[in-house]
Design an enzyme around this catalytic site. Sequence first.
Site, PDB file in Angstrom:
ATOM      1  N   SER A 138      45.145   3.317  30.521  1.00 33.94           N
ATOM      2  CA  SER A 138      43.876   3.635  29.541  1.00 33.94           C
ATOM      3  C   SER A 138      43.052   2.307  29.444  1.00 33.94           C
ATOM      4  O   SER A 138      43.623   1.427  29.366  1.00 33.94           O
ATOM      5  CB  SER A 138      44.478   3.846  28.259  1.00 33.94           C
ATOM      6  OG  SER A 138      43.845   4.046  27.204  1.00 33.94           O
ATOM      7  N   LYS A 164      42.016   6.515  32.156  1.00 36.22           N
ATOM      8  CA  LYS A 164      41.457   7.216  31.001  1.00 36.22           C
ATOM      9  C   LYS A 164      40.249   6.213  30.573  1.00 36.22           C
ATOM     10  O   LYS A 164      40.838   5.034  30.344  1.00 36.22           O
ATOM     11  CB  LYS A 164      42.747   7.401  29.961  1.00 36.22           C
ATOM     12  CG  LYS A 164      42.188   8.036  28.541  1.00 36.22           C
ATOM     13  CD  LYS A 164      43.444   8.173  27.703  1.00 36.22           C
ATOM     14  CE  LYS A 164      43.580   7.552  26.402  1.00 36.22           C
ATOM     15  NZ  LYS A 164      44.668   7.767  25.737  1.00 36.22           N
ATOM     16  N   LEU A 165      39.289   6.490  30.373  1.00 41.30           N
ATOM     17  CA  LEU A 165      38.237   5.601  29.450  1.00 41.30           C
ATOM     18  C   LEU A 165      38.252   5.791  27.876  1.00 41.30           C
ATOM     19  O   LEU A 165      38.318   6.952  27.710  1.00 41.30           O
ATOM     20  CB  LEU A 165      36.887   5.732  30.244  1.00 41.30           C
ATOM     21  CG  LEU A 165      36.818   5.862  31.589  1.00 41.30           C
ATOM     22  CD1 LEU A 165      35.328   5.954  32.157  1.00 41.30           C
ATOM     23  CD2 LEU A 165      37.202   4.431  32.316  1.00 41.30           C
ATOM     24  N   LYS A 166      38.389   4.767  27.443  1.00 44.76           N
ATOM     25  CA  LYS A 166      38.039   4.930  25.995  1.00 44.76           C
ATOM     26  C   LYS A 166      36.446   4.884  25.750  1.00 44.76           C
ATOM     27  O   LYS A 166      35.867   4.218  26.304  1.00 44.76           O
ATOM     28  CB  LYS A 166      38.553   3.427  25.189  1.00 44.76           C
ATOM     29  CG  LYS A 166      40.000   3.469  25.360  1.00 44.76           C
ATOM     30  CD  LYS A 166      40.633   4.448  23.902  1.00 44.76           C
ATOM     31  CE  LYS A 166      41.869   4.223  23.939  1.00 44.76           C
ATOM     32  NZ  LYS A 166      42.520   5.331  23.057  1.00 44.76           N
ATOM     33  N   ASP A 191      39.060   9.282  25.927  1.00 53.53           N
ATOM     34  CA  ASP A 191      39.607   9.396  24.615  1.00 53.53           C
ATOM     35  C   ASP A 191      38.725   8.641  23.778  1.00 53.53           C
ATOM     36  O   ASP A 191      38.269   7.495  23.904  1.00 53.53           O
ATOM     37  CB  ASP A 191      40.804   8.598  24.772  1.00 53.53           C
ATOM     38  CG  ASP A 191      41.787   8.723  23.326  1.00 53.53           C
ATOM     39  OD1 ASP A 191      41.060   9.202  22.495  1.00 53.53           O
ATOM     40  OD2 ASP A 191      42.677   8.135  23.322  1.00 53.53           O
ATOM     41  N   ASN A 193      39.329   8.647  20.071  1.00 56.29           N
ATOM     42  CA  ASN A 193      39.612   8.296  18.940  1.00 56.29           C
ATOM     43  C   ASN A 193      38.972   8.696  17.456  1.00 56.29           C
ATOM     44  O   ASN A 193      38.661   7.919  16.786  1.00 56.29           O
ATOM     45  CB  ASN A 193      40.075   6.877  18.810  1.00 56.29           C
ATOM     46  CG  ASN A 193      41.153   6.409  19.638  1.00 56.29           C
ATOM     47  OD1 ASN A 193      40.949   5.866  20.747  1.00 56.29           O
ATOM     48  ND2 ASN A 193      42.362   6.825  19.450  1.00 56.29           N
ATOM     49  N   GLU A 217      39.818  13.711  25.060  1.00 57.12           N
ATOM     50  CA  GLU A 217      41.044  13.272  24.127  1.00 57.12           C
ATOM     51  C   GLU A 217      40.302  13.269  22.768  1.00 57.12           C
ATOM     52  O   GLU A 217      39.358  12.119  22.658  1.00 57.12           O
ATOM     53  CB  GLU A 217      41.892  12.407  24.404  1.00 57.12           C
ATOM     54  CG  GLU A 217      43.048  11.947  23.452  1.00 57.12           C
ATOM     55  CD  GLU A 217      43.871  11.128  24.055  1.00 57.12           C
ATOM     56  OE1 GLU A 217      43.711  10.756  25.239  1.00 57.12           O
ATOM     57  OE2 GLU A 217      44.752  10.383  23.204  1.00 57.12           O
ATOM     58  N   ASP A 242      45.472  14.014  19.755  1.00 58.29           N
ATOM     59  CA  ASP A 242      46.102  13.098  19.576  1.00 58.29           C
ATOM     60  C   ASP A 242      46.567  12.926  17.974  1.00 58.29           C
ATOM     61  O   ASP A 242      47.356  13.637  17.516  1.00 58.29           O
ATOM     62  CB  ASP A 242      45.456  11.700  20.154  1.00 58.29           C
ATOM     63  CG  ASP A 242      46.483  10.442  19.762  1.00 58.29           C
ATOM     64  OD1 ASP A 242      47.287  10.382  19.139  1.00 58.29           O
ATOM     65  OD2 ASP A 242      45.800   9.424  20.497  1.00 58.29           O
ATOM     66  N   LYS A 266      52.887  11.269  20.665  1.00 59.45           N
ATOM     67  CA  LYS A 266      53.408   9.747  20.424  1.00 59.45           C
ATOM     68  C   LYS A 266      54.513   9.825  19.477  1.00 59.45           C
ATOM     69  O   LYS A 266      54.430  10.522  18.250  1.00 59.45           O
ATOM     70  CB  LYS A 266      52.363   9.133  19.933  1.00 59.45           C
ATOM     71  CG  LYS A 266      51.126   8.748  20.810  1.00 59.45           C
ATOM     72  CD  LYS A 266      50.169   7.837  20.114  1.00 59.45           C
ATOM     73  CE  LYS A 266      49.000   7.698  20.961  1.00 59.45           C
ATOM     74  NZ  LYS A 266      47.637   7.298  20.400  1.00 59.45           N
ATOM     75  N   GLY A 294      50.470   6.199  24.408  1.00 54.65           N
ATOM     76  CA  GLY A 294      51.054   4.923  24.291  1.00 54.65           C
ATOM     77  C   GLY A 294      50.341   4.207  23.111  1.00 54.65           C
ATOM     78  O   GLY A 294      49.192   4.705  22.623  1.00 54.65           O
TER      79      GLY A 294
HETATM   80  O1  OSB Z   1      44.717   6.969  21.364  1.00 52.15           O
HETATM   81  O2  OSB Z   1      46.006   6.717  22.828  1.00 52.15           O
HETATM   82  C1  OSB Z   1      45.280   6.057  22.006  1.00 52.15           C
HETATM   83  C2  OSB Z   1      46.191   2.407  22.111  1.00 52.15           C
HETATM   84  C3  OSB Z   1      45.998   2.171  20.802  1.00 52.15           C
HETATM   85  C4  OSB Z   1      45.730   3.004  19.756  1.00 52.15           C
HETATM   86  C5  OSB Z   1      45.384   4.353  20.118  1.00 52.15           C
HETATM   87  C6  OSB Z   1      45.544   4.687  21.456  1.00 52.15           C
HETATM   88  C7  OSB Z   1      45.936   3.718  22.278  1.00 52.15           C
HETATM   89  C8  OSB Z   1      45.807   3.894  23.818  1.00 52.15           C
HETATM   90  C9  OSB Z   1      46.601   2.984  24.582  1.00 52.15           C
HETATM   91  O3  OSB Z   1      45.263   4.505  24.429  1.00 52.15           O
HETATM   92  C10 OSB Z   1      47.733   3.620  25.574  1.00 52.15           C
HETATM   93  C11 OSB Z   1      48.828   2.667  26.247  1.00 52.15           C
HETATM   94  O4  OSB Z   1      49.399   2.139  25.515  1.00 52.15           O
HETATM   95  O5  OSB Z   1      48.424   2.480  27.381  1.00 52.15           O
HETATM   96 MG    MG Z   2      44.364   8.865  21.924  1.00 49.52          MG
END
Ligand code: OSB
Ligand code: MG
Length: 373
Positions: A138, A164-166, A191, A193, A217, A242, A266, A294
Site C-alpha cells: 500500500s 495499492k495507491l492511496k 484506496d 479512505n 476501495e 473497508d 481487518k 493492514g
Molecule cells: O485503509 O487500508 C487502509 C493504513 C492505515 C489506515 C488505513 C489503511 C492503511 C493501509 C496500510 O492501507 C496497509 C498496510 O498496513 O500495509
Molecule cells: Mg482501506
Amino acid sequence: MTMSLAAVRLDEVELPLVEPFETSFGVEHHRRFLLVRVETKSGLEGWGECAAASDPLYSSESVATARWMISERLVPILFRLPKPTPEAFLRDAARYRGHPMAKAAVELALHDLRAREAGQSLSKLLGGQRKRVCVGVSVGIQASVPKLVDRVGHYLEAGYGRIKLKVRPGWDVRPVAAVRREYPEVELWVDANQAYPTRALAQIRAWAEKNEVAQVEQPFAERAIRAHAELARNARFRVCLDESIVDESSLEDALGARALTSLNVKVARVGGLSIGRTIARRAARAGVPSWMGGMLESGVGRAHNIALASTPPFVLSSDLSASDRYYHEDITDPPFVLGPRSTIEVPRGPGIGVEVNDRVLRKHRRSSRTYRP
Ligand code: OSB
Ligand code: MG
C-alpha cells in the site's frame, strides 16, 4: 485448556516509520500503539496489538480511548474469567458498545496464548491451509507524481506483485495515469479512505476504467452503501469495502445491496480474529473474495494478520508487506521478508510464531503498566 491469568501488561510503543505514510485523512511519521501481553500462572504468554493510532482519523478510536477501554473495562473482564478463552472474553465484552480495536487487541492476545498452550501455530488453529500468503504493498500519497512513480518502481523491484495507491480528490487522475503509463502491466488498486463525495461517482468510474484499476476501495463514506452499490453496478473493477464493514450485520446489509465485490478484512476494525474469520467466510459464501487489510502493524499484529490470511477465504493479495517496508527495526524476531511470487511465509512455530524482542521493545516503549487480579 486455558488457565486463569496471573497478569496483563499494557505497553505503549512508538516506532519510527521507514518513510511517512500519507492517506486521505492524514500523514503518520511514527506509529504509536498499544501492546497487550497476557500471562498465565504457569508462565505462558500471549501477545496482541492494538491498531488504534494517536488520532481518531481512520475510525473513532485512538490510543487514548483504547487504553481507557482496555485498562478500565476489558482487563477486569479478563480477571473474572475462569478460563480466558477468546470466546468467553468476547461474550463478556459484548455488552460494551463499540471499541472494536481495543477488544481485538485483547482477543488477539488470548488467541496467541491458546495456540502457544496447545503448542500449535495460530494459523493451524484458525484453519490455515497455506504455507505462504500472497501480499502487495500500500503506497501512501507522495510529495509529487515523479516521487510516486519512483516509490512504485522501488516496490516492484523488491518483488511486490500488486500495488495499492492511496488516493484523494486532487491526488488521483494524474498519479494513477502516471503509474499506469510507467508500468503498463502492474496490478493496480486504489484506496480513498472515504474521501470522495458521492457525486464524484462518474469521475471515479471514468479514471479507474481508463487506467485499468483492478479495485477501488472505500471511495465513499462508511454509511454510503447505496453509492458503493451504484459504483459496483457493471463496473470493470472490483469495489472493495473497508471502513463500511464493522460487523456481521453491516456485511449482511452490504452484500444484500450488492455494494461490494471484494472485502478488506481487518481484525482491528471488526473486533478480533473470530469475527474476522466469520465475515470472510460469509463473504466467500456470497461469492465475494476477501483479503487482509493492514494498519501498519508491528510484528505482533502482522503475525496475527498473516495467520488469518492463511485460511481459505483469503484469495486476493493482502496489505501485509515485509517488516522493512514499515520499520528499520521491528519489535519481533525474525522479521517478515518478501519471498517468491510476492508472498510471505506463514510462521510455523507455536502461537503467532514470532517472538517479541525485549531489547527492541524497551528501546521504543513509552510506558508500561502491569495489572494483576
Ligand atoms: O485503509 O487500508 C487502509 C493504513 C492505515 C489506515 C488505513 C489503511 C492503511 C493501509 C496500510 O492501507 C496497509 C498496510 O498496513 O500495509
Ligand atoms: Mg482501506
